[in-house]
Design a protein around this motif. Structure first.
Motif, short mmCIF file in Angstrom:
data_model
loop_
_atom_site.label_atom_id
_atom_site.label_comp_id
_atom_site.label_asym_id
_atom_site.label_seq_id
_atom_site.Cartn_x
_atom_site.Cartn_y
_atom_site.Cartn_z
N ALA A 59 0.84 -1.21 0.00
CA ALA A 59 0.00 0.00 0.00
C ALA A 59 0.87 1.25 0.00
O ALA A 59 2.03 1.22 0.40
N HIS A 60 0.27 2.32 -0.45
CA HIS A 60 0.89 3.65 -0.38
C HIS A 60 0.01 4.53 0.49
O HIS A 60 -1.22 4.52 0.33
N THR A 78 -3.48 -1.98 -4.94
CA THR A 78 -4.26 -2.86 -5.82
C THR A 78 -5.40 -3.45 -4.99
O THR A 78 -5.16 -3.96 -3.89
N PRO A 79 -6.64 -3.38 -5.51
CA PRO A 79 -7.74 -3.98 -4.73
C PRO A 79 -7.60 -5.51 -4.68
O PRO A 79 -7.04 -6.12 -5.59
N GLU A 80 -8.08 -6.09 -3.58
CA GLU A 80 -8.01 -7.55 -3.42
C GLU A 80 -8.61 -8.23 -4.65
O GLU A 80 -9.73 -7.93 -5.05
N GLY A 81 -7.85 -9.11 -5.25
CA GLY A 81 -8.32 -9.85 -6.42
C GLY A 81 -8.38 -9.04 -7.69
O GLY A 81 -8.83 -9.53 -8.73
N GLY A 82 -7.92 -7.79 -7.65
CA GLY A 82 -7.98 -6.92 -8.82
C GLY A 82 -6.77 -7.09 -9.72
O GLY A 82 -5.73 -7.62 -9.29
N PRO A 83 -6.90 -6.65 -10.97
CA PRO A 83 -5.76 -6.74 -11.88
C PRO A 83 -4.64 -5.81 -11.46
O PRO A 83 -4.87 -4.74 -10.87
N ALA A 84 -3.41 -6.18 -11.76
CA ALA A 84 -2.23 -5.43 -11.34
C ALA A 84 -2.21 -4.02 -11.91
O ALA A 84 -1.60 -3.12 -11.32
N PHE A 90 -8.44 4.15 -1.61
CA PHE A 90 -9.28 3.75 -0.49
C PHE A 90 -9.66 4.93 0.39
O PHE A 90 -10.77 4.99 0.92
N GLN A 91 -8.74 5.85 0.60
CA GLN A 91 -9.00 7.01 1.47
C GLN A 91 -8.36 8.24 0.82
O GLN A 91 -7.25 8.16 0.28
N PHE A 92 -9.08 9.35 0.90
CA PHE A 92 -8.56 10.63 0.41
C PHE A 92 -9.24 11.70 1.25
O PHE A 92 -10.45 11.90 1.15
N HIS A 93 -8.47 12.34 2.12
CA HIS A 93 -9.05 13.31 3.05
C HIS A 93 -8.19 14.56 3.13
O HIS A 93 -6.97 14.48 3.17
#
Length: 163
Positions: A59-60, A78-84, A90-93
């Motif tokens: 993660a970054h 990368t989302p779980e099970g998602g393509p590379a 996920f979060q932007f605040h």
């Protein structure tokens, strides 16, 4: 992150483990703005969640630091099970006291630069359906809404293109 970005008095860099508490507090302040009835208790330990994502090797977590204070944060992977070639934001605040100051745009630009460096082609996110301010921000950055599925979140996508 490729390298720290310095923009005037702002530094955009990778978040440090010791900053999880500050990031969780910023997240709580920002999240409270789109729940007019108050933030629902979801039973999640957000401090532990932020500690976990900061420690995750895949993660970054980028943050904008100004005068020693974290005023914006973004996390993606990368989302779980998602393509590379796909990345999920996920979060932007952004600190609500700093809205419309350019922090969000600068942080978004840094995210896109990292996605390009990581050879991502598509970015996806989910935004609360009542958070019209955030939706408008994402549209200004080039995100497009997916068809609504009737849930409490709206899916959006962003085509990550070369420089």
């Amino acid at each position: 992150m490729k390298s720290d970005r310095v923009i005037g008095t702002r530094v955009i860099r990778t978040a440090l483990p010791a900053e999880a508490e500050s990031i969780a507090a910023l997240h709580a302040r920002a999240r409270a703005t789109y729940y007019p009835e108050g933030v629902p208790e979801d039973g999640r330990d957000w401090l532990a969640a932020w500690q976990g994502v900061i420690a995750r090797p895949d993660a970054h977590v980028l943050c904008v630091v100004e005068n020693g204070r974290i005023n914006a944060v973004a996390s993606f992977r990368t989302p779980e099970g998602g393509p590379a070639e796909t990345v999920k934001l996920f979060q932007f605040h952004v600190n609500p006291d700093q809205w419309r100051s350019g922090l969000g745009t600068a942080l978004h630009t840094a995210c896109v630069e990292q996605w390009r460096a990581d050879a991502r082609r598509t970015a996806v996110l989910d935004v609360h359906v009542d958070n019209e301010r955030a939706q408008a921000f994402y549209v200004r950055q080039g995100w497009v809404a997916d068809p609504s599925d009737g849930s409490h979140h709206l899916g959006m996508r962003f085509a990550v293109t070369g420089e």
